[in-house]
Design a protein around this motif. Structure first.
Motif, PDB file in Angstrom:
ATOM      1  N   ASN A  24       0.835  -1.198   0.000  1.00 43.14           N
ATOM      2  CA  ASN A  24       0.000   0.000   0.000  1.00 43.14           C
ATOM      3  C   ASN A  24       0.873   1.252   0.000  1.00 43.14           C
ATOM      4  OD1 ASN A  24       0.927  -0.447   2.651  1.00 43.14           O
ATOM      5  ND2 ASN A  24      -0.838   0.553   3.547  1.00 43.14           N
ATOM      6  N   LYS A  34       1.340   1.685   8.731  1.00 43.44           N
ATOM      7  CA  LYS A  34       1.229   0.230   8.692  1.00 43.44           C
ATOM      8  C   LYS A  34       1.310  -0.228   7.238  1.00 43.44           C
ATOM      9  CE  LYS A  34      -1.026  -0.398  12.979  1.00 43.44           C
ATOM     10  NZ  LYS A  34      -0.007  -0.813  13.861  1.00 43.44           N
ATOM     11  N   ARG A  36       0.723  -2.923   4.286  1.00 40.61           N
ATOM     12  CA  ARG A  36      -0.155  -4.019   3.891  1.00 40.61           C
ATOM     13  C   ARG A  36       0.415  -4.631   2.623  1.00 40.61           C
ATOM     14  NH1 ARG A  36      -3.658  -5.646   7.792  1.00 40.61           N
ATOM     15  NH2 ARG A  36      -4.525  -3.841   8.806  1.00 40.61           N
ATOM     16  N   ASN A  38      -0.335  -6.891  -0.534  1.00 45.76           N
ATOM     17  CA  ASN A  38      -1.429  -7.401  -1.357  1.00 45.76           C
ATOM     18  C   ASN A  38      -0.868  -8.437  -2.314  1.00 45.76           C
ATOM     19  OD1 ASN A  38      -3.707  -5.459  -0.649  1.00 45.76           O
ATOM     20  ND2 ASN A  38      -2.027  -4.093  -1.127  1.00 45.76           N
ATOM     21  N   GLU A  79      -5.255  -9.429   1.183  1.00 50.69           N
ATOM     22  CA  GLU A  79      -4.469  -8.412   1.877  1.00 50.69           C
ATOM     23  C   GLU A  79      -3.920  -9.022   3.150  1.00 50.69           C
ATOM     24  OE1 GLU A  79      -5.984  -4.811   4.246  1.00 50.69           O
ATOM     25  OE2 GLU A  79      -5.670  -4.069   2.204  1.00 50.69           O
TER      26      GLU A  79
END
Length: 80
Positions: A24, A34, A36, A38, A79
């Motif tokens: 992200n 944070k 993430r 994917n 995710e």
């Protein structure tokens, strides 16, 4: 430093890459953000996502629970 490693069993029948992994925030992070991860597969397959830190420790990011299924449908984004 976050280094996602992925093992996937896939057989691609399309022009899409067999496995696509992206973060992200367009890979730009500030302190406290944070991350993430994917993941998208071109075809049905099994996914294992690991995180290795600078000290060499490895942690499983997906699936979180060992009893969970790591099967992912093709073209479905997960995710972590």
């Amino acid at each position: 430093m976050m280094l996602p490693l992925m093992l996937a069993l896939v057989v691609s029948t399309t022009d899409d890459p067999p496995v696509k992994v992206w973060l992200n925030h367009d890979n730009y992070f500030q302190r406290g953000d944070k991350a993430r991860v994917n993941v998208r597969l071109a075809d049905d397959g099994y996914v294992l996502v690991l995180r290795a830190d600078a000290e060499g420790r490895v942690r499983v990011l997906f699936p979180l629970d060992p009893s969970n299924d790591d099967f992912v449908r093709g073209h479905e984004t997960i995710e972590v």
